[in-house]
Design a protein around this motif. Structure first.
Motif, PDB file in Angstrom:
ATOM      1  N   MET A   1      60.242   6.444  78.827  1.00  0.00           N
ATOM      2  CA  MET A   1      59.292   6.442  77.718  1.00  0.00           C
ATOM      3  C   MET A   1      58.234   5.373  77.914  1.00  0.00           C
ATOM      4  O   MET A   1      57.055   5.581  77.605  1.00  0.00           O
ATOM      5  CB  MET A   1      60.033   6.205  76.391  1.00  0.00           C
ATOM      6  N   ARG A   2      58.632   4.214  78.442  1.00  0.00           N
ATOM      7  CA  ARG A   2      57.732   3.067  78.551  1.00  0.00           C
ATOM      8  C   ARG A   2      57.008   2.988  79.881  1.00  0.00           C
ATOM      9  O   ARG A   2      56.337   2.001  80.167  1.00  0.00           O
ATOM     10  CB  ARG A   2      58.531   1.775  78.325  1.00  0.00           C
ATOM     11  N   THR A   3      57.099   4.042  80.711  1.00  0.00           N
ATOM     12  CA  THR A   3      56.481   4.054  82.034  1.00  0.00           C
ATOM     13  C   THR A   3      55.272   4.975  82.046  1.00  0.00           C
ATOM     14  O   THR A   3      55.339   6.105  81.543  1.00  0.00           O
ATOM     15  CB  THR A   3      57.494   4.532  83.096  1.00  0.00           C
TER      16      THR A   3
ATOM     17  N   GLY B   1      52.150  -3.234  80.671  1.00  0.00           N
ATOM     18  CA  GLY B   1      53.506  -2.933  80.250  1.00  0.00           C
ATOM     19  C   GLY B   1      53.667  -2.718  78.770  1.00  0.00           C
ATOM     20  O   GLY B   1      54.714  -2.236  78.328  1.00  0.00           O
ATOM     21  N   ARG B   2      52.650  -3.063  77.964  1.00  0.00           N
ATOM     22  CA  ARG B   2      52.743  -2.847  76.519  1.00  0.00           C
ATOM     23  C   ARG B   2      52.831  -1.346  76.236  1.00  0.00           C
ATOM     24  O   ARG B   2      52.077  -0.556  76.783  1.00  0.00           O
ATOM     25  CB  ARG B   2      51.528  -3.433  75.811  1.00  0.00           C
ATOM     26  N   TYR B   3      53.746  -0.961  75.352  1.00  0.00           N
ATOM     27  CA  TYR B   3      53.978   0.448  75.023  1.00  0.00           C
ATOM     28  C   TYR B   3      53.844   0.652  73.522  1.00  0.00           C
ATOM     29  O   TYR B   3      54.321  -0.160  72.718  1.00  0.00           O
ATOM     30  CB  TYR B   3      55.382   0.874  75.459  1.00  0.00           C
ATOM     31  N   GLY B   4      53.234   1.756  73.135  1.00  0.00           N
ATOM     32  CA  GLY B   4      53.137   2.096  71.722  1.00  0.00           C
ATOM     33  C   GLY B   4      51.954   2.992  71.465  1.00  0.00           C
ATOM     34  O   GLY B   4      51.345   3.541  72.383  1.00  0.00           O
ATOM     35  N   TRP B   5      51.599   3.133  70.191  1.00  0.00           N
ATOM     36  CA  TRP B   5      50.502   4.026  69.869  1.00  0.00           C
ATOM     37  C   TRP B   5      49.959   3.694  68.487  1.00  0.00           C
ATOM     38  O   TRP B   5      50.481   2.820  67.775  1.00  0.00           O
ATOM     39  CB  TRP B   5      50.946   5.478  69.958  1.00  0.00           C
ATOM     40  N   THR B   6      48.897   4.429  68.118  1.00  0.00           N
ATOM     41  CA  THR B   6      48.196   4.220  66.855  1.00  0.00           C
ATOM     42  C   THR B   6      48.138   5.535  66.088  1.00  0.00           C
ATOM     43  O   THR B   6      47.957   6.597  66.687  1.00  0.00           O
ATOM     44  CB  THR B   6      46.768   3.706  67.127  1.00  0.00           C
ATOM     45  N   GLY B   7      48.281   5.453  64.772  1.00  0.00           N
ATOM     46  CA  GLY B   7      48.184   6.633  63.926  1.00  0.00           C
ATOM     47  C   GLY B   7      46.844   6.692  63.224  1.00  0.00           C
ATOM     48  O   GLY B   7      46.326   5.670  62.748  1.00  0.00           O
ATOM     49  N   GLY B   8      46.282   7.886  63.137  1.00  0.00           N
ATOM     50  CA  GLY B   8      44.976   8.054  62.528  1.00  0.00           C
ATOM     51  C   GLY B   8      44.933   7.728  61.050  1.00  0.00           C
ATOM     52  O   GLY B   8      43.845   7.612  60.470  1.00  0.00           O
ATOM     53  N   THR B   9      46.079   7.556  60.409  1.00  0.00           N
ATOM     54  CA  THR B   9      46.119   7.169  59.006  1.00  0.00           C
ATOM     55  C   THR B   9      46.059   5.660  58.814  1.00  0.00           C
ATOM     56  O   THR B   9      46.195   5.164  57.696  1.00  0.00           O
ATOM     57  CB  THR B   9      47.391   7.713  58.339  1.00  0.00           C
TER      58      THR B   9
END
Length: 387
Positions: free
Chosen positions: A298-300, A338-346
């Protein structure tokens, strides 16, 4: 607002003071030190103070959960990344690809190979959003399939949605191009069919209950509506327009539980999820939810440099793991390899940095005006990386 030398609460209060958001909750956790800030109100009228357990529409942060659910089925032996998906999604057994992305939607050629589970996980199945939303093969995603900002009250059932998608040609050959969003919804349908149970039920059993994520789901039940924030979008001139009230679209189960953006959640629920991802699959109580190898996948980053460049409208130079982006170059103050994650449009964002043991989560109730994050979010990221 750009001074990140203040504390976390001061940073959020500045965002409320300048009208960027009515309120916010945030967490920055580092080894041995955790900061949590709760500021402002759950609505523009200020009638309901923001609370640590306020519930937010988390939009595309949902993608992380959906990818994790796919990997539980991989670990069970039900799925494998190389498996063609048409065993569970027979509607997609004969995919076709537009000959020219700018050409007619009915000028197609057969796909070079079947779509696979791995194509869905890496967002390279040929379905989704490129930089140009006006391409003929993209328009049906916005109109018939209602891709875009999550609207649980305006969606089809999973079977209807998949049948409709099957009539839309791929924008690129399988595996060739990273495209945003649609494959996460496909992952949700895949999980439900492979597990032979509705997606909300499967997520609750395999992820939410083991992690103690008691406020996460696809709708807010009546007993919790008093904790549900209102949702807004920028209207210009510093004004905010109401998009959805607590008793609106998320107050009842959706017909289509969107694996791309349908969940609601809280700060502590999301922290439980990210602690698990940081700990290579183990929950806070030591109970294993995912195998370490699954979390590492997931983090790669799974993209080529050309695919990252083509997806720059959304990725800003990042790569893509499963369900979230992976920083590959330190091109900005908040960008850490190496930072993993995401942003939500809300108006939500969540990341972790395995190398430093950092988790950073910000939940607001104001939609992003476009793919690029607003100033408050960027300031929050920069603050989280100060160490």
């Amino acid at each position: 607002m750009s001074d990140t030398s203040t504390d976390l609460g001061g940073l959020l209060r500045a965002g409320v003071a300048d009208g960027a958001v009515p309120g916010a909750v945030a967490l920055v956790a580092r080894p041995g030190r955790t900061e949590i800030a709760v500021v402002g109100a759950a609505d523009t009228g200020g009638t309901t103070p923001m609370a640590r357990d306020s519930i937010f529409r988390i939009a595309s942060l949902t993608k992380v959960v959906t990818a994790a659910a796919v990997l539980t089925l991989v670990e069970d032996g039900t799925l494998a990344p190389e498996d063609p998906v048409d065993r569970w999604l027979p509607e997609l057994s004969s995919p076709v690809v537009v000959r020219d992305p700018y050409g007619p939607v009915d000028d197609v050629v057969p796909a070079d190979r079947p779509l696979t589970v791995g194509d869905l996980l890496t967002s390279r199945a040929g379905y989704g959003f490129p930089a140009d939303f006006d391409l003929p093969a993209v328009v049906p995603l916005l109109t018939e399939l209602r891709q875009g900002p999550p609207r649980p009250d305006l969606t089809l059932t999973p079977d209807e949605w998949t049948a409709t998608l099957a009539r839309v040609p791929l924008l690129a050959q399988p595996g060739a191009q990273w495209l945003y969003n649609t494959t996460s919804d496909l992952q949700g349908v895949l999980v439900a069919r492979a597990a032979d149970r509705p997606l909300p039920e499967y997520l609750a059993q395999r992820l939410f209950e083991p992690l103690g994520m008691t406020d996460t789901g696809f709708h807010v039940p009546p007993a919790k509506l008093d904790r549900f924030t209102s949702q807004y979008r920028p209207a210009g001139g510093g004004a905010l327009d109401l998009v959805d009230a607590p008793d609106g679209a998320w107050s009842r189960p959706p017909s289509f539980p969107s694996g791309a953006g349908g969940l609601v959640s809280t700060l502590d629920d999301w922290w439980a999820l990210y602690r698990m991802l940081l700990a290579d699959g183990a929950g806070a109580d030591g109970r294993r939810v995912l195998a370490p190898e699954s979390v590492r996948r997931m983090r790669t980053d799974h993209l080529t440099p050309a695919q990252r460049e083509a997806g720059a409208l959304f990725l800003e130079g990042q790569g893509w793991g499963y369900g979230g982006a992976v920083d590959v170059l330190a091109v900005d103050p908040w960008n850490v390899p190496g930072r993993y994650g995401w942003t939500g449009g809300t108006g939500t964002t969540a990341h972790l940095v395995p190398a430093t043991g950092t988790v950073a989560i910000l939940l607001t109730q104001v939609e992003l005006a476009g793919p690029q994050p607003p100033t408050l979010m960027r300031d929050f990221w920069a603050y989280a990386q100060q160490g």
